[in-house]
Each structure stands twice: as structure tokens, then as C-alpha cells.
Design an enzyme around this catalytic site. Structure first.
Site, PDB file in Angstrom:
ATOM      1  N   HIS A 187      -5.752  -8.174   1.868  1.00 15.24           N
ATOM      2  CA  HIS A 187      -4.874  -7.019   1.784  1.00 15.24           C
ATOM      3  C   HIS A 187      -5.117  -6.234   0.482  1.00 15.24           C
ATOM      4  O   HIS A 187      -5.245  -5.006   0.499  1.00 15.24           O
ATOM      5  CB  HIS A 187      -3.422  -7.477   1.883  1.00 15.24           C
ATOM      6  CG  HIS A 187      -2.438  -6.383   1.633  1.00 15.24           C
ATOM      7  ND1 HIS A 187      -2.275  -5.322   2.490  1.00 15.24           N
ATOM      8  CD2 HIS A 187      -1.584  -6.173   0.596  1.00 15.24           C
ATOM      9  CE1 HIS A 187      -1.356  -4.502   1.988  1.00 15.24           C
ATOM     10  NE2 HIS A 187      -0.924  -4.999   0.848  1.00 15.24           N
ATOM     11  N   HIS A 192      -5.990  -2.184  -0.532  1.00 12.36           N
ATOM     12  CA  HIS A 192      -5.574  -1.316  -1.641  1.00 12.36           C
ATOM     13  C   HIS A 192      -6.718  -0.768  -2.492  1.00 12.36           C
ATOM     14  O   HIS A 192      -6.726   0.408  -2.846  1.00 12.36           O
ATOM     15  CB  HIS A 192      -4.636  -2.078  -2.590  1.00 12.36           C
ATOM     16  CG  HIS A 192      -3.243  -2.224  -2.088  1.00 12.36           C
ATOM     17  ND1 HIS A 192      -2.341  -1.180  -2.071  1.00 12.36           N
ATOM     18  CD2 HIS A 192      -2.579  -3.291  -1.591  1.00 12.36           C
ATOM     19  CE1 HIS A 192      -1.191  -1.603  -1.594  1.00 12.36           C
ATOM     20  NE2 HIS A 192      -1.300  -2.888  -1.285  1.00 12.36           N
ATOM     21  N   GLU A 232       1.592   1.634   1.508  1.00  7.22           N
ATOM     22  CA  GLU A 232       1.363   0.496   2.402  1.00  7.22           C
ATOM     23  C   GLU A 232       1.054   0.900   3.845  1.00  7.22           C
ATOM     24  O   GLU A 232       0.176   0.316   4.470  1.00  7.22           O
ATOM     25  CB  GLU A 232       2.573  -0.458   2.398  1.00  7.22           C
ATOM     26  CG  GLU A 232       2.769  -1.241   1.115  1.00  7.22           C
ATOM     27  CD  GLU A 232       1.651  -2.246   0.809  1.00  7.22           C
ATOM     28  OE1 GLU A 232       0.763  -2.450   1.652  1.00  7.22           O
ATOM     29  OE2 GLU A 232       1.669  -2.803  -0.298  1.00  7.22           O
ATOM     30  N   SER A 251      -5.703  -3.520   6.088  1.00  8.86           N
ATOM     31  CA  SER A 251      -6.005  -4.951   5.990  1.00  8.86           C
ATOM     32  C   SER A 251      -5.569  -5.715   7.233  1.00  8.86           C
ATOM     33  O   SER A 251      -5.661  -6.932   7.284  1.00  8.86           O
ATOM     34  CB  SER A 251      -5.327  -5.555   4.747  1.00  8.86           C
ATOM     35  OG  SER A 251      -3.912  -5.477   4.865  1.00  8.86           O
TER      36      SER A 251
HETATM   37  N1  NLE Z   1       0.265  -6.955   7.383  1.00  5.82           N
HETATM   38  C1  NLE Z   1      -0.724  -6.822   6.337  1.00  5.82           C
HETATM   39  C2  NLE Z   1      -1.973  -7.615   6.700  1.00  5.82           C
HETATM   40  O1  NLE Z   1      -1.997  -8.325   7.690  1.00  5.82           O
HETATM   41  O2  NLE Z   1      -2.948  -7.512   5.985  1.00  5.82           O
HETATM   42  C3  NLE Z   1      -0.186  -7.268   4.989  1.00  5.82           C
HETATM   43  C4  NLE Z   1       0.978  -6.434   4.527  1.00  5.82           C
HETATM   44  C5  NLE Z   1       1.457  -6.758   3.126  1.00  5.82           C
HETATM   45  C6  NLE Z   1       2.576  -5.848   2.711  1.00  5.82           C
HETATM   46 FE   FE2 Z   2       0.298  -4.122  -0.638  1.00  2.15          FE
END
Ligand code: NLE
Ligand code: FE2
Length: 329
Positions: A187, A192, A232, A251
Site C-alpha cells: 500500500h 502512495h 486514499e 494498492s
Molecule cells: N485496501 C487497501 C489495500 O488493499 O491495499 C489498503 C488501504 C489502507 C488504508
Molecule cells: Fe494510506
């Protein structure tokens, strides 16, 4: 969760929740984080495999300890990832990367090859945080600081003010590569970091940081939603249609497809609306906000920040990387 030390900063006749005025002050925070299976509630409809695997939880503790002892300015410890962790990384990589050309925004897609060339992004090995941080710093001045897990919003946003990005160093449970409710290395690094290398987006994140400095708990709560629906889970308009720029989407192969499938509600980016809108943490979002572009995202965020009516003015000095605040009255 709020960190309880130190507790207040005094500006003229005002007292605000304590805030750092330089990045080294982040060492003072107690780094209270949410722990899987303890504070982050497991969703019975969507059980988190990491909550029930003892070996995995032990490994998570080990990695968390390294983050807890970190001090500003130190090199981030090199991690030796296990074969199972590397396999999990490769599994996520293989489902995510084919989706990027059609689902991720162009600002994201143009960064990936640069991180592959300069920061060790590849399918067969997890990147090392220090290498990633060095290259990221060369793009927008953002640096990475390791953290044990999900941090309080206030602490996480305060760090943004100094272009510091808190990153976890563990990886999601190998049994569920498509989606996890928690931040993990995939993630942070895949979601990011490439976006933080974009100057407009980096500025946007730093603005969120400024908004959080000395803010009341009520403002932090609203800012948390503003952040959630942009950094996000944000979408943006592009010449070829709507694309994702939010890290939670970039992610998660599952949600990245879902968010553009027509099944979710799409609203125009508006921080005044986002600030009031609750969201689920452990499942796909029912609503996403679509920005015109990152400048539009910034202009609207600034309007929202101006409406918060803070009792002091704040400036950031890029040469010293310090924050100065002045009593307005
Ligand atoms: N749902 C995201 C993932 O599976 O990578 C992570 C989110 C974190 C806020
Ligand atoms: Fe994050």
C-alpha cells in the site's frame, strides 16, 4: 487515538493541541498505533487472515519493534524478507501492475518506470524503504519514516507538513493479496510513493499537513475524511476517462477494478461534502470523489482550509524546514 505527550502548544493567548515545528520533533510522539486484531475490528463478513495467524502476528511484532526505535535522520533498517513475504509481494505485483495502464492516472503511470530504475521496484523482491526514500526525496523532497502500524490521524498528518511520509514495513498476509483493510508495504510503496513524487500531489499532501497543525480534534476528524476521499481513495478526470490516484485503490487490485466499474457512486471532488461523509474501513467504498485535476483538488482544499477559522497564521520555511505560527489577534 491521540498521542498524549506533549499535550499543548501555546501561541500568544491561544493554546492548541501540541504540534511539531520541525521533523525531528516527530521523535517525541509515542507512535501509538492500531494493532490488527486488537483495535482494528475484524469484519465478520470479510475476515482478516492476518488476525488469526500466530506466526504472521509474531513477524509483524518483530518488524514493528524496528520502527518504534527509529529516530529522525537515521538510515532506515534494511529488512530481510522471507520467502513467503516475497511470494506475497510477487502475487500482488502480478495482479496489480497489468491494471495500471487502464485504471491508474497518467501521473502515476509515468512514475512507475522511474521507481523501477532508481528505487528497486520489481516483481521478485520487496523494495527497501531507505532506497525508496532516497529517490523520493530527489523528486519532491518527501522522505519516508518507518512506522509500526496505523497511526493516529493527527500524527500522520502533522508529518505531512514537513514532507515526511510514515510508512509501514511489513507486508499483508499472503492468503489475501487482492485487498487488506490495513496499510502495508504494498500500500505505501506501490500506492502512495509514486504519487508523492508528483509535485502537485506532494503539495496537496503538505497542505493537509498544514491544515492539521494545531487543529482541534473536530477539525482533525473532518480532515481525516477529506484525506480518505482524496489521498486514499481519490479519482480524477483524464483525457481517456476517469482514473484512480488514491493509494488505497492503487494498492488493491480488487477495489481498483471495482471503483471504475460503474457500481459505486461518483461525486465531484468537494472537501466540504467529503469532510462530513463517513466511510467504511474494511470494505470497498460505496462513494468516490472525482477531481478535475490536482490543481483543482488543491484550490478546493484551500477553500475548505480557509473556512476552518484558525486563531493563528502558519508559515513553512522551506530552507530550514520549520513551521512558524503567529497569533492572529
Ligand atoms: N485496501 C487497501 C489495500 O488493499 O491495499 C489498503 C488501504 C489502507 C488504508
Ligand atoms: Fe494510506
Amino acid at each position: 487515538l491521540e498521542s498524549n505527550f506533549p499535550s499543548a502548544t501555546v501561541i500568544g493567548s491561544w493554546q492548541t493541541p501540541w504540534y511539531p515545528t520541525e521533523a525531528a520533533h516527530l521523535d517525541l510522539l509515542d507512535q501509538t498505533t492500531l494493532a490488527a486484531g486488537e483495535d482494528l475490528m475484524d469484519d465478520p463478513e470479510n475476515p482478516h487472515p492476518g488476525f488469526h495467524d500466530e506466526e504472521y502476528k509474531k513477524r509483524r511484532k518483530e518488524i514493528a519493534e524496528v520502527a518504534r526505535s527509529y529516530k529522525h535522520g537515521q538510515k532506515i533498517a534494511h529488512m530481510n524478507y522471507t520467502k513467503q513475504e516475497t511470494e506475497a509481494w510477487t502475487a500482488v505485483w502480478d495482479v496489480l501492475t497489468p491494471l495500471f495502464p487502464s485504471h491508474a492516472c497518467k501521473q502515476y503511470n509515468c512514475m512507475l518506470p522511474l521507481f523501477a530504475e532508481n528505487a528497486g521496484f520489481c516483481r521478485t523482491e520487496l523494495p527497501q524503504l531507505q532506497t525508496v526514500s532516497d529517490y523520493l526525496e530527489a523528486t519532491t523532497g518527501f522522505i519516508v519514516r518507518p512506522v509500526a502500524g496505523l497511526l493516529s490521524s493527527r500524527d500522520f498528518f502533522n508529518a505531512f507538513a514537513f514532507r515526511v511520509f510514515y510508512s509501514t514495513q511489513y507486508i499483508r498476509h499472503h492468503s489475501q493479496p487482492l485487498y487488506t483493510p490495513e496499510p502495508d508495504l504494498v500500500h505505501e510503496i506501490v500506492g502512495h510513493v509514486p504519487m508523492l513524487a508528483n509535485p502537485d500531489f506532494a503539495d496537496f499532501c503538505q497542505m493537509i499537513g498544514f491544515a492539521s497543525i494545531g487543529a482541534s480534534d473536530a477539525v482533525i476528524e473532518e480532515l481525516g475524511r477529506v484525506y480518505w476521499y482524496s489521498v486514499e481513495f481519490g479519482l480524477c478526470k483524464q483525457p481517456g476517462g476517469i482514473r484512480a490516484y488514491g493509494a488505497g485503490l492503487l494498492s488493491s487490485a480488487g477495489e481498483l477494478q471495482y471503483c471504475l466499474s460503474g457500481k459505486a457512486e461518483l461525486l465531484p471532488w468537494d472537501p466540504f461534502v467529503a469532510a462530513k461523509k463517513d466511510f467504511p474501513i474494511t470494505k470497498y467504498q460505496p462513494t468516490y470523489f472525482v477531481a478535475e485535476d490536482f490543481k483543482d483538488a488543491q484550490v478546493k482544499l484551500q477553500k475548505w482550509m480557509d473556512a476552518q477559522d484558525r486563531p493563528f497564521n502558519l508559515t513553512y520555511q522551506p530552507y530550514t524546514k520549520k513551521i512558524l505560527t503567529f497569533d492572529k489577534s
